[in-house]
Every structure is written in structure tokens, then in C-alpha cells.
Write a protein that holds these residues in place. Structure first.
Motif, short mmCIF file in Angstrom:
data_model
loop_
_atom_site.label_atom_id
_atom_site.label_comp_id
_atom_site.label_asym_id
_atom_site.label_seq_id
_atom_site.Cartn_x
_atom_site.Cartn_y
_atom_site.Cartn_z
N LEU A 114 0.83 -1.20 0.00
CA LEU A 114 0.00 0.00 0.00
C LEU A 114 0.87 1.26 0.00
O LEU A 114 0.60 2.22 -0.73
N ALA A 115 1.94 1.24 0.82
CA ALA A 115 2.82 2.41 0.92
C ALA A 115 3.52 2.67 -0.41
O ALA A 115 3.72 3.83 -0.80
N VAL A 116 3.87 1.62 -1.11
CA VAL A 116 4.53 1.78 -2.42
C VAL A 116 3.53 2.28 -3.46
O VAL A 116 3.76 3.27 -4.16
N HIS A 117 2.38 1.61 -3.54
CA HIS A 117 1.38 1.99 -4.55
C HIS A 117 0.88 3.42 -4.34
O HIS A 117 0.74 4.19 -5.29
N GLY A 118 0.62 3.75 -3.08
CA GLY A 118 0.07 5.08 -2.79
C GLY A 118 1.00 6.19 -3.26
O GLY A 118 0.55 7.19 -3.85
N THR A 119 2.27 6.01 -3.04
CA THR A 119 3.22 7.06 -3.42
C THR A 119 3.48 7.06 -4.92
O THR A 119 3.56 8.12 -5.54
N VAL A 120 3.61 5.88 -5.50
CA VAL A 120 3.73 5.80 -6.96
C VAL A 120 2.53 6.50 -7.62
O VAL A 120 2.68 7.26 -8.58
N ASN A 121 1.35 6.29 -7.06
CA ASN A 121 0.14 6.87 -7.65
C ASN A 121 0.09 8.39 -7.48
O ASN A 121 -0.35 9.11 -8.38
N ASP A 122 0.52 8.87 -6.32
CA ASP A 122 0.54 10.33 -6.14
C ASP A 122 1.47 10.98 -7.15
O ASP A 122 1.18 12.06 -7.68
N LEU A 123 2.62 10.35 -7.41
CA LEU A 123 3.53 10.89 -8.43
C LEU A 123 2.86 10.84 -9.81
O LEU A 123 2.96 11.78 -10.61
N ALA A 124 2.20 9.72 -10.08
CA ALA A 124 1.57 9.53 -11.40
C ALA A 124 0.50 10.59 -11.66
O ALA A 124 0.29 11.00 -12.80
N MET A 125 -0.17 11.06 -10.58
CA MET A 125 -1.24 12.05 -10.77
C MET A 125 -0.70 13.38 -11.29
O MET A 125 -1.45 14.24 -11.73
N ARG A 126 0.61 13.59 -11.21
CA ARG A 126 1.23 14.76 -11.83
C ARG A 126 1.93 14.36 -13.14
O ARG A 126 2.80 15.07 -13.62
#
Lengths: 354, 354
Positions: free
Chosen positions: B88-100
Motif C-alpha cells: 500500500l505504501a509503495v502503490h500510494g506514493t507511486v500513484n501520487d507521483l503519477a497524478m502529476r
């Protein structure tokens, strides 16, 4: 930032599954290194970092060397003589970036707060972090705040992550130390750890000892300007103290290090507190000094540059990298002329120091 | 990553000093926004970020746009159907980066562990994080581990910070949405939050609902390849759910958003769990879907691109940005033809969901 002796990373000993986390696993000494190299790095598998572990990692992003470091702060108490968890989180991360000769650019702050924590204290911590960031010339660009139930965070934990930019030039690394290097220390040791312990244990040294928490990136800039690529390695001796920092560098570079005990600057109040607590000042955490390994022909210039700044006003030469002796071993020449091995901190004597 | 309604950032209302942190301050809704804009940002002073707050910040480092995001994970329980705190910690941060629209490059992981936590569980979490990072093609480059006393971390907290590289091209931002934009959703909502609550409350939906935790950066890459600069805004609706994400974007861009309730994909088991728990699925956290605001002339191409990947297989059009209506307001057209305002989550109904 976790730093480990890479000789352990090279030969991890799996920790038994039946075991549990001990306070000593967080003290920054041998148990911490075992946890990282015996469990956390192997578990990461192919996603784990390669090479010697440093205070901060250098990552190429779009052709630019970006330096990154993360640190969790769980210091108890949250407010202590000389600082608090807010400015500590900023200084610690700025300093980890600086140890790779990076100019800090941006910080991310994450808070884990417990239900019932006073908003006034949270505001005080955030304001302290803000002042520390502004004074260091770095912006807080993102953050996160999570709330857990009463009692589930002992008030507040702060995790700060920083990114910095390393221009071409000096590229200090724990693995770049060579025979003949001079060991420099930027100032007195032991103040942060003893300030925390004095408050926590009610020793009454509060009036005499304050944490040395402060940013060191300007000091490093002055050092690399004076010493260039002659600045081989830098480390801020936080958890585990000067002894752990020296052992980590000696091991990473495979060199013997010899320290002159009489040259180690230990303030009298720190020495007295360590006496009472049964601690070696070399094992006590610092948050505002650094140890540097510098090529001998540049050492005087670097030392002069250090002394030209307040944070390096007490800089001294404390030892050398010997051309004989056991690689990876740190030896202390005592005041009476004998020698002893300076080991890493073992055990749990200093939990929650930062 | 904290996201707030910038209308609050523009006009912070100081929170009274006498008050204390509530569980609801961490739930990702209105109270969380108040804490950030009323206390944390003002306290940071000149070190605080400017402009609308996003899922991740863009920081120029040596001439390159580096994207950075940090997230603290305090999810309870640590292991749940479909995942655990590590992935979850990996996906959440990867996804926040992806949103930009950033390609994730490196991750930093910080652990706060409590004394007595089983090493086997720590290994399981670290291994899950390692697998998730490797699968996302991102390296874990640094970390930190701190240990606190028994009971002082409810097991384990994880803070992940990521950096990414944003190439020239699409630069989605919460503030870039305009009238006429089409609102796309990449898949069903509500699975993560209801999976967590089902385990925590013993509801027995464990067999039917699993967290949707997964990385979304490849989906975003496909979307920007198809839609280019027509992809105006992206957000992954985590804490606070789809409703908070829509409200944040509507407010940041100052536009009215109209959602078609019948188009919202809510799995039957999620709907049943929400019924029992008294929750609106639009307020429930997701960890594997995104909402996108896309120029109308590119919407079909983007939707087709999304459906070409497993993580976008259920992508649908859920609404539009109206050319009339109150700016910043999100309205739902219900199945029976009426309209209601879709507000942000208020209160503490979903603590420790991620």
C-alpha cells in the motif's frame, strides 16, 4: 537515514523468524545494522539499493544528480533544551543531504499524531519546522498528516524527507576514504543525546546542556569550496554517535582509523552526564556536528574554512587513516598512551534519542 | 499526500489553541483540510508551499522537473484482503507521483516499529514493499527504521516518499480544469475502504471484497500518450474517497462539476457493506483507481487507452464540467432524475483507512 556497515550488507545473517523487535534495533548501533542488513534489505529483494549505504542516496533524474534522504523522528520528549522534534526533523534531513555535498532544495514532512494531542503543541512543532526550513533556505513542498487513536503514537512522530542538488565537483562517499586521510570533527560531541537523556531521566543538567541541533549545509559548502575533491567522506554522527560514524566509514572504505582521544572535544557537562549515565560520549547522538575525512594536503585549508563559520568554530583534527592496522577497525590512542578499539554502540541504552 | 481545497488555503481560519487533535482530522475530509489550512500551513510561515495543493509537488532541481510526494501509512489492520501496509505504501506514493504525470524513479521508506513487533511480520511487510516496488519498476534507494516502546506505534507505521521525473508534455493540475471537460473514472470505487472496515469490524465481507491497491503510473502514461495536454487533471481518490477528490478539483479550478450517479461503478458487495456501515461509497477510500478531467475532444481516445490496460478495464465516463452552476460545487444527478450536492467527508467515520 539508515547507515550500515557494508561488510554486513555483503554477508547478511538472517534474523530468526521467531524473534521480535527490540528497542536496541532502533538505537543506531550494531543491532540496527543487523536489522537493516539481515532483514530489511534482503526482504526488499531486487528493489533494494546497491553499494555502500550512505547518509543520503544519489539518484539520477532526467540527467541531474538528485540526492534524497528520509528520517523518522520519534524523540522523547518532543520539546527539549535547544530544540524540538520540528526543527530536529528539518536539520537532520538537511544534514543528511549535506553529507553527500548536496544543496538542500525541498522537504516533505509527514506527521503521525495521536488523538487528543494538543493543537497548540502541533502548531509549535510545525512553526519550529517552518522556521528551521526558512533559516536553511529550503521549502517544505508537500506533507501528510495521519491521526491514530489515543496512546498509539506517544504524542507525535515526524518523518522528514529531503531532496537536494549535487553540482559537479566533490562527491564525498563513505567508501572513498584512503590511507593518509586526516579526520576532522566540526565541534564538541555528545550534547544532543545528553540533553535528551537529562530531561528524560530528570538528571538536572538541563541548564548546562542543550542539543546542538542545527543545519550544516553551509559548513559543507565552505569545506568543499576549500577542499574540492579532497573532501573524501562526510558523516553527521547522529544515532550511535561518533563511534558508529567512524566505524561505518572505516568499514565502507576498508581502512584502519586511528583517533586521538585527547583531541575529542567533550564539554565538561556532557562528560559529567555521561559519567552518571555510564555512557561513552563517542556513542552519544549529535545533531549539529560532522566528521570529515580529507586528503592530507587539503586538511589545513578545510579546517580553516570550517573555523570561519559559527557551526565549525570548534573544528579540530582528531585522527588519521593509518597505513597499517586492521582494515575497518577504529582505534583510540588514549591520553596515557595506550590503545583501545572503539566499537559501535551495542544494545538499547539510547532509544528514542532522535 | 495532503490535498486541500485551496479556497481554504486562501482564507485560513485559525483553530483554537485549546483544542485537541481528533480522529476526524486524519480522515481526509473537511476536518483534515481545516487542520492543514488552518494550522499546519500558517505555522510553516514562509517555508510553506504556495499555490493549489496537489497529490505531489513539482520542484525544479538543476533545471529538471522533479516530482515529490510523501505519505504516512497507519492502516489498521496491517494485513488485509488484497494487500498490506507494505505494498500500500509503495502503490500510494507511486500513484501520487503519477497524478502529476511523473514517471516514478525512486522511493524512500521509513518505518516506525514498536518493541515486541514480530520480525516475521516486519519481513513480510518489507518483502511486500519490495515486490510492489520491483513490479512498478522503481527502486527503494534509502530508508530509516525507528523503534518505540511497546504500544507506542500499534505495531508498525510506514512513511513512503517518492520522487519522479516529469518529461515535457502533459502537466495535469487540480487547477487546470475548464468548462466542458469530461470526467472519467478508471474503475469501481469503494473496495479498499470497505475491505479494511470489513476486517476491522468483523463484517464478514472478506471473501467478497479485496482492496484495489495497485500502481497506476502505466495507466497514466497510456492516458497522456493518448490525450496529451488534453488531460487536464488527475487524482487518485484515497482518503475521503471520490467525493473529496471531485470537490478538491472543482474548488481548485473554480468550476461546477456534475456527476451521473447511475454511471458510478460500485460493486454489489461494496454497496452492501456501505449500506451496513451507513457510508456513501463516494466517501470510501480507494487505492487503485483515478479520476481524470479531460478535454471533450480527447475524451474518447483517453477512455479507449484506459480500457486497454487491466487497471483501466472498467473505465467509464461519469460526468462533465458544466458551463453553469456554482463554481466549486459537485452535484450528483440521481437515478430518479433529482440532483443533490456531493459534499466532502465530514467527521471521523473512517480513521486509519490507509
Amino acid at each position: 537515514m539508515t547507515t550500515v556497515d557494508p561488510t554486513y550488507a555483503a554477508c547478511p545473517v538472517p534474523l530468526p523468524e521467531s524473534e521480535r523487535v527490540l528497542l536496541g534495533h532502533g538505537a543506531g548501533g550494531q543491532l540496527s545494522a543487523d536489522l537493516v542488513t539481515g532483514l530489511l534489505l534482503p526482504a526488499l529483494g531486487s528493489a533494494a539499493p546497491a553499494g555502500p549505504l550512505e547518509d543520503a542516496a544519489v539518484v539520477p533524474v532526467g540527467g541531474v544528480d538528485v540526492v534524497i534522504s528520509t528520517d523518522a523522528y520519534v524523540v522523547s520528549p518532543l520539546f527539549f533544551p535547544g530544540g524540538d522534534i520540528g526543527c530536529l526533523a528539518v536539520h537532520g534531513t538537511v544534514n543528511d543531504l549535506a553529507m553527500r555535498a548536496a544543496t538542500p532544495v525541498a522537504l516533505a514532512l509527514a506527521y503521525v499524531v495521536e488523538e487528543g494531542f494538543p493543537l497548540a503543541d502541533l502548531r509549535r512543532v510545525a512553526a519550529s519546522a517552518g522556521r528551521a526550513a526558512a533559516a536553511a533556505g529550503v521549502a517544505v513542498v508537500c506533507g501528510d498528516t495521519k491521526v491514530v487513536g489515543r496512546g498509539a503514537a506517544d504524542g507525535l512522530y515526524v518523518v522528514s524527507t529531503g531532496i537536494g542538488h549535487r553540482p559537479p565537483g566533490a562527491a564525498p562517499s563513505a567508501g572513498a576514504v584512503v590511507s593518509g586521510d586526516v579526520v576532522l570533527l566540526s565541534g564538541p560531541i555528545g550534547s544532543h543525546g545528553t540533553a535528551i537523556l537529562s530531561v528524560r531521566e530528570g538528571l538536572g543538567f538541563d541548564a548546562d546542556i542543550a542539543s546542538d541541533t542545527r543545519p550544516l549545509h553551509r559548513l559543507v559548502a565552505a569545506m568543499t569550496a576549500a577542499g574540492g575533491t579532497g573532501v573524501h567522506a562526510l558523516r553527521d554522527p547522529t544515532r550511535g554517535g561518533l563511534a558508529s560514524a567512524l566505524n561505518e566509514i572505516a568499514a565502507a572504505s576498508g581502512v584502519p582509523v586511528e583517533i586521538d582521544e585527547a583531541a575529542l572535544p567533550v564539554p565538561p557537562a556532557v562528560a559529567a552526564a555521561c559519567e552518571i549515565l555510564g555512557l561513552d560520549p563517542a556513542h552519544v547522538a549529535n545533531e549539529g556536528c560532522l566528521v570529515a575525512f580529507v586528503a592530507p594536503e587539503r586538511a589545513d585549508e578545510v579546517l580553516t574554512a570550517m573555523r570561519g563559520l559559527p557551526e565549525g568554530g570548534g573544528a579540530v583534527r582528531i585522527g588519521t587513516v593509518a597505513d597499517h592496522g586492521e582494515p575497518g577497525r577504529v582505534t583510540v590512542r588514549t591520553a596515557v598512551g595506550s590503545r583501545r578499539v572503539l566499537d559501535m554502540l551495542v544494545g538499547e541504552q539510547l532509544p528514542r534519542i532522535c
